[in-house]
Design a protein around this motif. Structure first.
Motif, mmCIF file in Angstrom:
data_model
loop_
_atom_site.group_PDB
_atom_site.id
_atom_site.type_symbol
_atom_site.label_atom_id
_atom_site.label_comp_id
_atom_site.label_asym_id
_atom_site.label_seq_id
_atom_site.Cartn_x
_atom_site.Cartn_y
_atom_site.Cartn_z
ATOM 1 N N GLU A 254 52.991 47.125 44.478
ATOM 2 C CA GLU A 254 53.470 48.221 43.617
ATOM 3 C C GLU A 254 52.845 48.086 42.244
ATOM 4 N N TRP A 255 53.244 48.973 41.338
ATOM 5 C CA TRP A 255 52.784 48.855 39.948
ATOM 6 C C TRP A 255 53.348 47.573 39.346
ATOM 7 N N THR A 256 52.522 46.902 38.545
ATOM 8 C CA THR A 256 52.994 45.718 37.831
ATOM 9 C C THR A 256 52.355 45.708 36.439
ATOM 10 N N PRO A 257 53.073 45.218 35.431
ATOM 11 C CA PRO A 257 52.479 45.199 34.088
ATOM 12 C C PRO A 257 51.219 44.337 34.034
ATOM 13 N N ASP A 258 51.089 43.419 34.996
ATOM 14 C CA ASP A 258 49.953 42.475 34.982
ATOM 15 C C ASP A 258 48.599 43.143 35.171
ATOM 16 N N VAL A 259 48.595 44.424 35.508
ATOM 17 C CA VAL A 259 47.284 45.086 35.598
ATOM 18 C C VAL A 259 46.607 45.119 34.229
ATOM 19 N N TYR A 260 47.407 45.004 33.166
ATOM 20 C CA TYR A 260 46.850 45.141 31.813
ATOM 21 C C TYR A 260 46.539 43.827 31.101
ATOM 22 N N PHE A 261 46.849 42.716 31.738
ATOM 23 C CA PHE A 261 46.552 41.423 31.092
ATOM 24 C C PHE A 261 46.553 40.326 32.149
ATOM 25 N N GLU A 262 46.029 39.188 31.790
ATOM 26 C CA GLU A 262 46.246 37.990 32.608
ATOM 27 C C GLU A 262 46.603 36.845 31.678
ATOM 28 N N GLU A 263 47.269 35.858 32.221
ATOM 29 C CA GLU A 263 47.651 34.705 31.401
ATOM 30 C C GLU A 263 46.377 33.978 30.986
ATOM 31 N N TYR A 264 46.380 33.477 29.754
ATOM 32 C CA TYR A 264 45.219 32.736 29.272
ATOM 33 C C TYR A 264 45.637 31.290 29.018
ATOM 34 N N ASP A 265 44.857 30.370 29.552
ATOM 35 C CA ASP A 265 45.173 28.959 29.412
ATOM 36 C C ASP A 265 44.428 28.409 28.185
ATOM 37 N N TRP A 266 45.127 28.314 27.096
ATOM 38 C CA TRP A 266 44.511 27.873 25.829
ATOM 39 C C TRP A 266 44.204 26.371 25.904
ATOM 40 N N PRO A 267 42.943 25.980 25.777
ATOM 41 C CA PRO A 267 42.610 24.552 25.957
ATOM 42 C C PRO A 267 43.320 23.628 24.966
ATOM 43 N N GLN A 268 43.637 24.129 23.772
ATOM 44 C CA GLN A 268 44.269 23.230 22.775
ATOM 45 C C GLN A 268 45.788 23.162 22.880
ATOM 46 N N LYS A 269 46.334 23.777 23.900
ATOM 47 C CA LYS A 269 47.805 23.897 23.932
ATOM 48 C C LYS A 269 48.503 22.531 24.009
ATOM 49 N N ARG A 270 49.729 22.512 23.448
ATOM 50 C CA ARG A 270 50.586 21.341 23.547
ATOM 51 C C ARG A 270 51.718 21.734 24.486
ATOM 52 N N ILE A 271 52.009 20.920 25.460
ATOM 53 C CA ILE A 271 52.971 21.341 26.481
ATOM 54 C C ILE A 271 54.181 20.415 26.514
ATOM 55 N N ASN A 272 55.346 21.008 26.724
ATOM 56 C CA ASN A 272 56.503 20.188 27.085
ATOM 57 C C ASN A 272 56.421 20.028 28.607
ATOM 58 N N PRO A 273 56.036 18.849 29.091
ATOM 59 C CA PRO A 273 55.717 18.695 30.510
ATOM 60 C C PRO A 273 56.916 18.904 31.433
ATOM 61 N N TYR A 274 58.124 18.704 30.917
ATOM 62 C CA TYR A 274 59.313 18.815 31.781
ATOM 63 C C TYR A 274 59.620 20.272 32.081
ATOM 64 N N ARG A 275 59.440 21.119 31.101
ATOM 65 C CA ARG A 275 59.758 22.528 31.272
ATOM 66 C C ARG A 275 58.504 23.356 31.515
ATOM 67 N N GLY A 276 57.342 22.754 31.175
ATOM 68 C CA GLY A 276 56.083 23.475 31.375
ATOM 69 C C GLY A 276 55.847 24.556 30.334
ATOM 70 N N TRP A 277 56.583 24.511 29.240
ATOM 71 C CA TRP A 277 56.401 25.516 28.196
ATOM 72 C C TRP A 277 55.534 24.972 27.070
ATOM 73 N N GLU A 278 54.671 25.845 26.541
ATOM 74 C CA GLU A 278 53.848 25.445 25.401
ATOM 75 C C GLU A 278 54.712 25.267 24.152
ATOM 76 N N ILE A 279 54.393 24.255 23.377
ATOM 77 C CA ILE A 279 55.094 24.052 22.094
ATOM 78 C C ILE A 279 54.177 24.582 21.004
ATOM 79 N N TYR A 280 54.627 25.608 20.309
ATOM 80 C CA TYR A 280 53.764 26.228 19.291
ATOM 81 C C TYR A 280 54.644 26.682 18.122
ATOM 82 N N PRO A 281 54.970 25.766 17.232
ATOM 83 C CA PRO A 281 55.916 26.068 16.148
ATOM 84 C C PRO A 281 55.490 27.205 15.224
#
Ligand code: BG6
Length: 465
Positions: A319-346
């Motif tokens: 079906e239609w999905t908003p993802d047709v307009y973007f894709e996730e980008y994996d920023w090489p410099q990202k800092r990650i909370n490994p337990y939750r998998g979320w980027e930390i970006y204050p």
């Protein structure tokens, strides 16, 4: 020496929710999470469900005392629709439910903790899902307002700060687009869009009902999870993808709540794609007169996007999905909370604060959630049983420094609520990742203040650090 001083009367507090602290215990009705756990306990970490959660139902008095003891002046929790209401069609109140919330609110006041009461935290009554499709159905919107009115009438004499819905975006996102909350659908974009609309409308209608109830000194807001979209590059294509992601995931709720309109570019795109929501007659006026008094922002992580180059994942193709307009980008410099998998970006905290200041001049707002979930925190326990969570203190400090900078530059932020005060149940992750200033031993339910709890006590006392 206080290097970062915060405004006078700043809220130093924490947030939680009814389903995650009181849980299912003693309720007459199931919500979708309660139901899901009964059906498929194996999808919950260690098969731990919402039955008693952190036993807040019976321990609320000592928990509020503890919250006060670590210097917090305010605390948000939510009233469960499935506890307060007996008959969802008429809004008839459940006596035991009302008695519990009455005692709870009295305990807030007794301990000198400001109650901030939210009305919906991912807890759709099962009956309304089965009958009306939950938030997909227009009828649910009006039944929610009935429930909200009952709460205003019962508790409005003592509760002055209300919020309508926590993270409305999570409902379509988790349940209809990406399948991580019940009913676990994937790629149902058109229905997700209708749900977004209905949630925004429910919020506006509830705010109007609140005004009609005339609660003396009362204010009402909404809690939005903001994930600012940062783009892979400055190219036009990437910037377009970023603007769409921001409109879809952030402004779709921010704009109606704070300005009474949906983002025009988003409306245009959805119309062009034939998936624009079905609107109600006269709803423009409802949105205009249903704006918030204040905004709550939950910030955990940013969104990183680029223009779509790769094919859509298989499960999003039907079906239609908003993802047709973007894709996730994996920023090489990202800092990650490994337990939750979320980027930390204050720094996003600053960007959010400045964006609110510029887009909705003069709007008061507060950080309604920010926090770091860590697995296996016992590793950091010292010989006295105190978790030495320096990583959490650092996490908070980094975010607060950016918040402070934005306040200095004129953003009207009046508080900072951590997620959360004491470790609580977290949906599918159950008790995997712990977030609290206070640890909870699941076996004994014993509470122990962590190092971060002592740190926030000092910070609140000094109104800064
Ligand atoms: C927010 C929610 O999204 O983040 C909370 O309002 C939730 O309900 C918190 O518990 C932390 O996320 P999670 O998924 O790790 O529990």
């Amino acid at each position: 020496m206080i290097q970062y001083a915060f405004p006078k009367n700043f809220w130093w507090g924490a947030a939680s929710s009814g389903p995650q602290t009181e849980g299912f215990f003693n309720k007459a009705h199931l919500n979708l999470m309660d139901y899901w756990f009964k059906k498929e306990p194996e999808v919950f970490f260690n098969r731990v469900g919402p039955d008693r959660a952190s036993e807040f139902f019976t321990r609320y008095d000592e928990d509020l005392k503890l919250i006060k003891s670590i210097g917090l002046n305010s605390f948000r929790t939510s009233i469960q629709w499935t506890r307060l209401i007996d008959d969802f069609e008429t809004g008839k109140v459940n006596k035991e439910g009302a008695a519990f919330y009455n005692k709870l609110i009295d305990a807030f006041l007794k301990h000198g903790v400001l109650p901030v009461i939210n009305l919906y935290h991912f807890d759709m009554p099962l009956e309304l899902f089965q009958k009306y499709g939950g938030w997909s159905g227009e009828k649910t919107v009006d039944l929610f307002v009935l429930f909200a009115r009952a709460a205003f009438k019962l508790f409005g004499d003592r509760v002055k700060y209300w919020t309508v819905i926590n993270e409305p975006m999570v409902q379509p996102e988790a349940g209809w687009l990406y399948g991580f909350h019940y009913p676990n659908y994937k790629g149902k974009g058109a229905e997700a869009v209708q749900i977004m609309h209905n949630l925004a409308l429910a919020s506006a209608k509830t705010i109007r009902a609140f005004r009609e109830e005339n609660i003396k000194g009362g204010e009402i807001g909404v809690i939005l999870n903001l994930t600012p979209a940062y783009t892979a590059s400055d190219s036009d294509e990437d910037k377009k993808a970023g603007a769409f992601a921001d409109d879809f995931f952030n402004n779709s709720f921010l704009d109606p709540a704070c300005a009474g309109v949906f983002p025009p570019a988003l409306v245009e795109t959805l119309k062009k794609d034939g998936v624009l929501w079905k609107a109600q007659d006269g709803e423009n006026e409802i949105f205009q007169s249903g704006k918030v008094d204040f905004l709550g922002v939950n910030y955990y992580h940013p969104k990183r996007v680029a223009a779509r180059k790769s094919p859509l994942p298989q499960e999003l193709r039907s079906e239609w999905t908003p993802d047709v307009y973007f894709e996730e980008y994996d920023w090489p410099q990202k800092r990650i909370n490994p337990y939750r998998g979320w980027e930390i970006y204050p720094k996003a905290m600053y960007d959010i604060a400045i964006n609110i200041k510029n887009k909705y001049p003069g709007l008061p707002w507060y950080v309604s959630e920010n926090g770091m979930g860590v697995e296996g925190e016992e590793r950091f326990m010292d010989e006295n049983g105190v978790i030495q969570d320096d990583y959490r203190i650092d996490f908070y400090k980094e975010h607060l420094i950016y918040l402070h900078k934005a306040i200095e530059e004129g953003s009207k932020c009046f508080g900072f609520h951590a997620w959360t005060a004491f470790d609580c149940w977290s949906w599918n992750n159950a008790y995997k990742n712990r977030y609290g200033y206070i640890s909870v031993d699941l076996e004994s339910q014993k509470r122990t203040i962590k190092k971060s709890g002592w740190w926030i006590k000092e910070t609140a006392k000094n109104n800064g650090f």
